[in-house]
Design an enzyme around this catalytic site. Sequence first.
Site, short mmCIF file in Angstrom:
data_model
loop_
_atom_site.label_atom_id
_atom_site.label_comp_id
_atom_site.label_asym_id
_atom_site.label_seq_id
_atom_site.Cartn_x
_atom_site.Cartn_y
_atom_site.Cartn_z
N TYR A 120 72.67 -9.05 67.91
CA TYR A 120 71.21 -8.86 67.83
C TYR A 120 70.85 -8.40 66.41
O TYR A 120 71.50 -7.50 65.86
CB TYR A 120 70.80 -7.80 68.86
N ARG A 158 61.95 18.48 74.03
CA ARG A 158 62.92 17.61 73.35
C ARG A 158 64.27 17.71 74.05
O ARG A 158 64.98 16.74 74.22
CB ARG A 158 63.05 18.00 71.86
N ASP A 167 76.46 -3.54 74.61
CA ASP A 167 75.00 -3.71 74.67
C ASP A 167 74.72 -4.65 75.83
O ASP A 167 74.98 -5.86 75.75
CB ASP A 167 74.49 -4.28 73.33
N LYS A 192 63.40 -4.20 77.59
CA LYS A 192 63.54 -5.56 78.08
C LYS A 192 63.56 -5.58 79.61
O LYS A 192 62.59 -5.18 80.21
CB LYS A 192 64.78 -6.19 77.45
#
Length: 382
Positions: free
Chosen positions: A98, A46, A170, A195
């Site tokens: 978004y 982690r 973003d 994306k």
Amino acid sequence: MKFGTKAIHAGIEPDPSTGAIMTPIFQTSTYVQSAPGNHHGFEYARTQNPTRSVLEKNLAALENGLDAICFASGLAAMDAVMKTLAPGDEIISTNDLYGGSYRQMVRVYGKFGIQAKFVDMTKPVNVKKAISKKTKLIWIETPTNPMLNIVDIAAICDIAKEKGVMTCVDNTFASPYLQNPLDMGADIVLHSATKYIGGHSDVIHGCVVVKDQALADQFHFLQNATGAVPGPQDCFLILRGIKTLHLRVERACSNAAKVAQFLLSHPKVSSVNYPGFRTHPGHKVAKKQMRDFGAMVSFDLHANNMEAATKVLSGTKLFSLAESLGGVESLIGHPASMTHASIPKEERMKVGLTDSLIRLSIGIEDVEDLIADLDQALALFP
Ligand SMILES: *Cc1c(COP(=O)(O)O)cnc(C)c1O
């Protein structure tokens, strides 16, 4: 180093133990120590994973940052940004944000006493007016989704700096190949690497990139402390996708320009949102801050109704009706019922997000085939 070279080489060395030219997938949860505290810089996956570390170095280079911090999704990366805030703080954000980001800001963090104000950021003065003593973060998204509005990153960052407010951009829609917000004064760049960066519609992933060491340390702390980390296989897929990022985006942008032009001249289409048009209100700013105009196009129909839109949405054969964007294949979507369903209708209508608005993510197929597909779908209603 220029972009294409960085995409392939930055942060990437052959594996020292085997010479493997591609970064191995370190599918392990823990690392052996020879004595307490005596290890190779890796203790628990982690906290650190070598596949992830290589990806983070590469992403930092692509955005001209100091460090990148990877998360299990774009929204998990956003969650880390939100956790830098405290109850009572305010955020200023775009009014056509978004949908998932809107939902997290309002419905998750609203409960914790963080208030988001949404303004039309295409006019920087609106941001200036909205700033209060409580404003701690300005959240920019450009080009916006799905209206393809353009926000002047440098202008907003100047306003933010004057007031000592942190900025996060973003950059998902542009990709690091087209736009590098850290160079324009932003503090944080966020990507849904799901994306363009991943680019093959086969992985969910997110990251933030920063240029300040204290902020990098804070995000690494949050990455470890809250644990929304990506797996090594996902990091490998993102690294693989990045190797062709510049080629894919270049081709997709060139296709998008031609598709937008085709739609503009189609008698059934009432409007086309594409920042590459000289008549687009954000064209000049886009030209200043982007390398090309992106591969997202949205359009509306003269037949201003859901039935006509449905014919097109279910009538295309190459464009697949699906959420998401930025993959090699072209997608068609219906923002009102898909990506933006979580935004109240009155809010949607205010920004032109009608029931007949259709959004395209243009892929890297042959553009003649894409245009022919849209042409036949637009013939399916009177
Ligand atoms: C998809 C997307 C996100 C969310 O990313 P996930 O990887 O789906 O969590 C955030 N912002 C924009 C602009 C997006 O398109």
